[in-house]
Motif scaffolding. Structure first.
Motif, PDB file in Angstrom:
ATOM      1  N   UNK A 151      -9.077  -5.039  40.406  1.00 11.79           N
ATOM      2  CA  UNK A 151      -8.770  -6.332  41.020  1.00 11.79           C
ATOM      3  C   UNK A 151      -7.877  -7.146  40.095  1.00 11.79           C
ATOM      4  N   UNK A 152      -6.742  -7.569  40.627  1.00 10.42           N
ATOM      5  CA  UNK A 152      -5.820  -8.467  39.917  1.00 10.42           C
ATOM      6  C   UNK A 152      -5.947  -9.841  40.552  1.00 10.42           C
ATOM      7  N   UNK A 153      -6.089 -10.859  39.705  1.00 11.37           N
ATOM      8  CA  UNK A 153      -6.181 -12.230  40.218  1.00 11.37           C
ATOM      9  C   UNK A 153      -5.043 -13.075  39.650  1.00 11.37           C
ATOM     10  N   UNK A 154      -4.430 -13.888  40.491  1.00  7.23           N
ATOM     11  CA  UNK A 154      -3.372 -14.771  39.994  1.00  7.23           C
ATOM     12  C   UNK A 154      -2.205 -14.815  40.950  1.00  7.23           C
ATOM     13  N   UNK A 155      -0.986 -14.813  40.377  1.00  7.68           N
ATOM     14  CA  UNK A 155       0.217 -14.851  41.208  1.00  7.68           C
ATOM     15  C   UNK A 155       0.434 -13.462  41.816  1.00  7.68           C
ATOM     16  N   UNK A 156       0.164 -13.342  43.095  1.00 12.03           N
ATOM     17  CA  UNK A 156       0.255 -12.043  43.761  1.00 12.03           C
ATOM     18  C   UNK A 156       1.665 -11.616  44.084  1.00 12.03           C
ATOM     19  N   UNK A 157       2.629 -12.489  43.807  1.00 11.75           N
ATOM     20  CA  UNK A 157       4.026 -12.161  44.131  1.00 11.75           C
ATOM     21  C   UNK A 157       4.836 -11.884  42.871  1.00 11.75           C
ATOM     22  N   UNK A 172      -3.965   6.809  42.765  1.00  2.13           N
ATOM     23  CA  UNK A 172      -5.096   6.996  43.676  1.00  2.13           C
ATOM     24  C   UNK A 172      -6.166   5.921  43.560  1.00  2.13           C
ATOM     25  N   UNK A 173      -5.805   4.778  42.971  1.00  2.29           N
ATOM     26  CA  UNK A 173      -6.787   3.694  42.808  1.00  2.29           C
ATOM     27  C   UNK A 173      -6.825   2.791  44.041  1.00  2.29           C
ATOM     28  N   UNK A 174      -7.914   2.028  44.143  1.00  3.56           N
ATOM     29  CA  UNK A 174      -8.027   0.994  45.170  1.00  3.56           C
ATOM     30  C   UNK A 174      -7.670  -0.327  44.494  1.00  3.56           C
ATOM     31  N   UNK A 175      -6.530  -0.871  44.854  1.00  3.15           N
ATOM     32  CA  UNK A 175      -6.021  -2.063  44.166  1.00  3.15           C
ATOM     33  C   UNK A 175      -6.203  -3.273  45.066  1.00  3.15           C
ATOM     34  N   UNK A 176      -6.845  -4.300  44.512  1.00  3.12           N
ATOM     35  CA  UNK A 176      -7.028  -5.553  45.237  1.00  3.12           C
ATOM     36  C   UNK A 176      -6.238  -6.646  44.523  1.00  3.12           C
ATOM     37  N   UNK A 177      -5.566  -7.468  45.296  1.00  7.09           N
ATOM     38  CA  UNK A 177      -4.856  -8.618  44.736  1.00  7.09           C
ATOM     39  C   UNK A 177      -5.472  -9.869  45.341  1.00  7.09           C
ATOM     40  N   UNK A 178      -5.969 -10.759  44.485  1.00  7.10           N
ATOM     41  CA  UNK A 178      -6.530 -12.027  44.957  1.00  7.10           C
ATOM     42  C   UNK A 178      -5.600 -13.144  44.528  1.00  7.10           C
ATOM     43  N   UNK A 179      -5.063 -13.863  45.495  1.00  5.72           N
ATOM     44  CA  UNK A 179      -4.060 -14.887  45.195  1.00  5.72           C
ATOM     45  C   UNK A 179      -4.135 -16.002  46.228  1.00  5.72           C
ATOM     46  N   UNK A 180      -3.743 -17.214  45.814  1.00  4.22           N
ATOM     47  CA  UNK A 180      -3.724 -18.306  46.793  1.00  4.22           C
ATOM     48  C   UNK A 180      -2.662 -18.077  47.866  1.00  4.22           C
TER      49      UNK A 180
END
Ligand code: CP
Ligand code: NVA
Length: 308
Positions: A151-157, A172-180
């Motif tokens: 999980x990456x959090x912050x500026x998703x762009x 082959x990972x499950x990547x999540x991006x959490x961003x406003x």
């Protein structure tokens, strides 16, 4: 045609694994003659750098090569010489060019005119060398990559979000991006990510809820809320990001033995707290070290493709 590394999907899943395997070899045996001759490598920066600059220069010298490290702002490129002409000329002097610049279209244009391999040392859109080091660090700590959730959090762009998505699903990972809202990944990157994920069994998901995004995460990572070049873009790059800070409370919500990464430089008290970056879950200093080993592997691998 030289092989370039301009974005994370320039390596197939199998090739990415080869580079990571070679990274392990260079970590075990840092000195050698793999770039003897010496291979001459231009390393050019149009933005600031600490890790990228020092790790490339150190790595090249440890393998018997020669690095010409230049501030691009002092080159004729910064006046009226075109990117294409610069690429054609540098291809006559050097064996490979590493470039940190602004828009991705600049490095694409450079690579199109170059007759030697070109490596992206960070653009506004991608930071693929960093992701090789991140993947290697995860593999060191967890023993595997495929099937893990990051999980990456912050500026998703920004460059890190995009490269983690593309490089992560390649592994082959499950990547999540959490961003406003307003800071979600660019659609064309998500398209490329979906294509790659379909090949590997990885996945990509965009969240606005940081708590849902970290639930079950094996790796949590973040990056600056304001990237180089965005200082004057008129956006509020603090208030919307506050709920995405990587702190002890957020980390406790993974419910797992999670490791924490940060590409650095860190803005302590903003995207990450002292407690987390200096705490037991942090793999940040190994991650920084692994830039050195991963880039040596990448350079040697790219130059080997030339000879095939
Ligand atoms: N992580 C990273 O690329 O750091 P530098 O900007 O210091 O090179
Ligand atoms: N996203 C950050 C990464 C720095 C290594 C930037 O582009 O400034």
């Amino acid at each position: 045609m030289p092989r370039h590394f301009l974005r994370d999907d320039d390596l197939t899943p199998g090739e990415q694994a080869e580079v990571l395997d070679l990274t392990a070899k260079f970590k075990q045996q840092p000195y050698g003659d793999a770039l003897a001759g010496p291979k001459t490598i231009a390393v050019i920066f149009e933005k600031n750098s600490t890790r990228t600059r020092f790790s490339f220069e150190a790595g090249i010298s440890q393998l018997g090569g020669h690095a010409i490290v230049v501030d691009g702002r002092t080159m004729q490129l910064g006046r009226e010489e075109t990117i294409g002409d610069t690429a054609r000329v540098l291809s006559r002097y050097t064996d490979l060019v590493v470039w940190r610049t602004f828009g991705q279209e600049r490095i694409d244009e450079f690579a199109a005119a170059a007759t030697v391999p070109v490596v992206n040392a960070l653009t506004d859109e991608f930071h693929p060398c960093q992701i090789l080091a991140d993947l290697f660090t995860i593999r060191e700590r967890k023993g595997t990559l495929a099937g893990l959730t990051l999980t990456y959090l912050g500026d998703g762009a920004n460059n890190m979000a995009h490269s983690l998505l593309l490089g992560g699903v390649t592994a082959g990972m499950h990547v999540r991006v959490a961003a406003p809202e307003g800071f979600h990944p660019l659609p064309h990157v998500l398209d490329a990510v979906a294509k790659r994920a379909a090949e590997t069994g990885g996945s990509a998901t965009v969240f606005t809820d940081p708590h849902a995004a970290v639930d079950g995460a094996d790796v949590v990572t973040t990056d600056a809320w304001t990237s180089m070049g965005q200082e004057g873009d008129g956006k509020d790059r603090v208030t919307p990001f506050l709920p995405y800070q990587v702190n002890t409370d957020l980390l406790a919500r993974t419910g797992k033995d999670t490791i924490v990464l940060h590409d650095l430089p860190a803005h302590r008290g903003m995207e990450i707290t002292d407690e987390v970056i200096d705490g037991p879950a942090s793999a940040v200093w190994d991650e920084a070290e692994n830039r050195l080993h991963a880039q040596k592997a990448l350079l040697v691998w790219l130059l080997q493709q030339e000879r095939r």
